[in-house]
Design a protein around this motif. Structure first.
Motif, short mmCIF file in Angstrom:
data_model
loop_
_atom_site.label_atom_id
_atom_site.label_comp_id
_atom_site.label_asym_id
_atom_site.label_seq_id
_atom_site.Cartn_x
_atom_site.Cartn_y
_atom_site.Cartn_z
N ASN B 15 4.91 17.14 37.83
CA ASN B 15 5.73 16.52 37.02
C ASN B 15 6.63 17.13 36.46
O ASN B 15 7.99 16.95 36.02
CB ASN B 15 5.28 15.46 36.38
CG ASN B 15 6.12 14.80 35.41
OD1 ASN B 15 5.96 14.97 34.01
ND2 ASN B 15 6.72 13.73 35.72
N THR B 17 6.29 18.13 33.11
CA THR B 17 5.83 17.64 31.81
C THR B 17 6.03 18.77 30.58
O THR B 17 5.52 19.87 30.64
CB THR B 17 4.44 17.10 31.48
OG1 THR B 17 4.33 16.18 32.52
CG2 THR B 17 4.41 16.39 30.11
N ASP B 19 9.12 20.25 30.17
CA ASP B 19 10.26 20.70 30.43
C ASP B 19 11.74 19.81 29.89
O ASP B 19 11.85 18.97 30.52
CB ASP B 19 10.45 21.10 31.81
CG ASP B 19 11.83 21.83 32.33
OD1 ASP B 19 12.54 22.06 31.25
OD2 ASP B 19 12.20 21.70 33.47
N PRO B 20 12.35 20.25 29.11
CA PRO B 20 13.15 19.47 28.32
C PRO B 20 14.58 19.35 29.36
O PRO B 20 15.40 18.56 29.42
CB PRO B 20 14.03 20.22 27.10
CG PRO B 20 13.31 21.46 27.32
CD PRO B 20 12.10 21.54 28.05
N GLN B 21 14.71 20.21 30.40
CA GLN B 21 15.68 20.07 31.52
C GLN B 21 15.45 19.32 32.62
O GLN B 21 16.07 18.96 33.67
CB GLN B 21 15.90 21.55 32.06
CG GLN B 21 16.48 22.40 31.01
CD GLN B 21 16.77 23.84 31.36
OE1 GLN B 21 16.90 24.10 32.74
NE2 GLN B 21 16.99 24.95 30.63
N CYS B 22 13.95 18.54 32.72
CA CYS B 22 13.59 17.65 33.44
C CYS B 22 13.53 18.04 35.23
O CYS B 22 13.93 17.58 35.92
CB CYS B 22 14.33 16.43 33.41
SG CYS B 22 13.90 15.71 31.93
N LEU B 23 13.46 19.24 35.16
CA LEU B 23 13.20 20.10 36.88
C LEU B 23 12.00 20.32 36.82
O LEU B 23 11.58 20.35 38.07
CB LEU B 23 14.22 21.23 36.67
CG LEU B 23 15.84 20.70 36.87
CD1 LEU B 23 16.52 21.81 36.70
CD2 LEU B 23 16.03 20.24 38.32
N GLY B 27 11.65 21.11 40.97
CA GLY B 27 12.86 20.62 40.86
C GLY B 27 13.86 22.09 40.92
O GLY B 27 14.86 22.01 41.53
N ALA B 31 16.33 23.17 43.88
CA ALA B 31 17.74 23.33 43.59
C ALA B 31 17.93 24.69 44.12
O ALA B 31 19.32 24.82 44.62
CB ALA B 31 18.00 23.43 42.00
#
Lengths: 198, 198
Positions: B15, B17, B19-23, B27, B31
């Motif tokens: 998930n 969890t 990571d403030p970059q939500c990747l 992700g 990317a």
């Protein structure tokens, strides 16, 4: 600082299809909230090609699994565009059924969690956009009726140069990073979203 | 240029969890692949607190729903750390059951899609890390036996200053952006992952 777990539920626009940064608008607004110091668990449950009829059968199990009641769970829905795609001479889901699906999904969801609804996005096809606009207006009425905040994104994105240009240059429907960033801005400045982080 | 749809299946580390970059790492590697010109649809199916016993009952329905057979679907698994958490005086899932779960999940999955397995990550607890290390070694054997590529991340991350420092400063288990970026680098340079984009 709030600590929330948010499920974003819907179709390819929720998944962020086309965004080479793999964030979409949902990832961007959660990252922004995190950067303001909020503790956000981000669950992206967007599924490509899914109609509202399919979503109706799917969302509850996937969401419940991720939002145990001892945590502060929330849902943001965004669906409907796939309903308006023509297949075999007719929309994949007819207008009345789409509206009924939305009413059913949102009614059930709001009994379980705080719920927001982000509207239907325009694509690069004028004829389909007429059906999408009609659905957006109807979804707004449903949401008003059952007291779920609804964000009209069709109106601002329809005249967005970035959104339409990126969609045209891509697959006719999905933008790239700049288009998703523009949509993220709309949601991020929306009072009902902001009120989750007070 | 390849066009693939990838489901990342597992626990909070999948998930992203923390990571403030939500990747998260998943992700980030998708990317990167997109930035090299590949067309990647990124489905993140990481669920916090999930054990391998719970995952065994869940993954197939969620993955099949997202990977229709007419598209090029792939799965990356990463699970097991939650199994090793002590609750009521014993691990949430005992060692033998964890190994059996992994064998079952991976055997079924590889009959359906190309599959990779990313190993168990260390946390900031030396005792739990002993159980995690043991599981990582056992998972490596299972993967070898059934011919699924396995990436040992425990060994490199155990001596990673960033990973451990961020986990300690956070909740004792999950790093922040730099930790996830370090894990992403490990997966991204891994031959079996690279071979998906040739």
């Amino acid at each position: 600082m709030s600590s929330v777990r948010i499920c974003f539920v819907g179709e390819s626009f929720v998944n962020g299809t086309g965004d080479p940064q793999c964030l979409g608008w949902a990832g961007r607004i959660c990252a922004s909230a995190c950067n303001l110091g909020h503790d956000v668990t981000y669950y992206n449950l967007g599924v490509r090609r899914e109609t509202s009829t399919e979503l109706k059968e799917r969302w509850q199990k996937e969401v419940s699994y991720r939002l145990p009641l001892e945590h502060d769970g929330r849902i943001v829905f965004c669906f409907g565009v796939n309903d308006t795609t023509i297949e075999n001479g007719k929309p994949r889901v007819d207008f009345e059924t789409s509206v009924e699906n939305a009413r059913h999904i949102l009614k059930v969801a709001k009994q379980m969690f705080p719920v927001l609804m982000v509207g239907t996005a325009p694509v690069a096809d004028l004829e389909q956009n007429q059906r999408i606009a009609r659905l957006s207006t109807a979804f707004a009425s449903v949401c008003d009726e059952i007291d779920v905040p609804y964000l009209d994104i069709f109106t601002p994105l329809q005249t967005s140069e970035v959104w339409i240009k990126e969609a045209l240059a891509n697959d006719g429907a999905h933008p790239r990073a700049a288009g998703y960033a523009e949509l993220a801005q709309l949601v991020q400045n929306w009072q009902p979203w902001l009120s989750w982080f007070k």
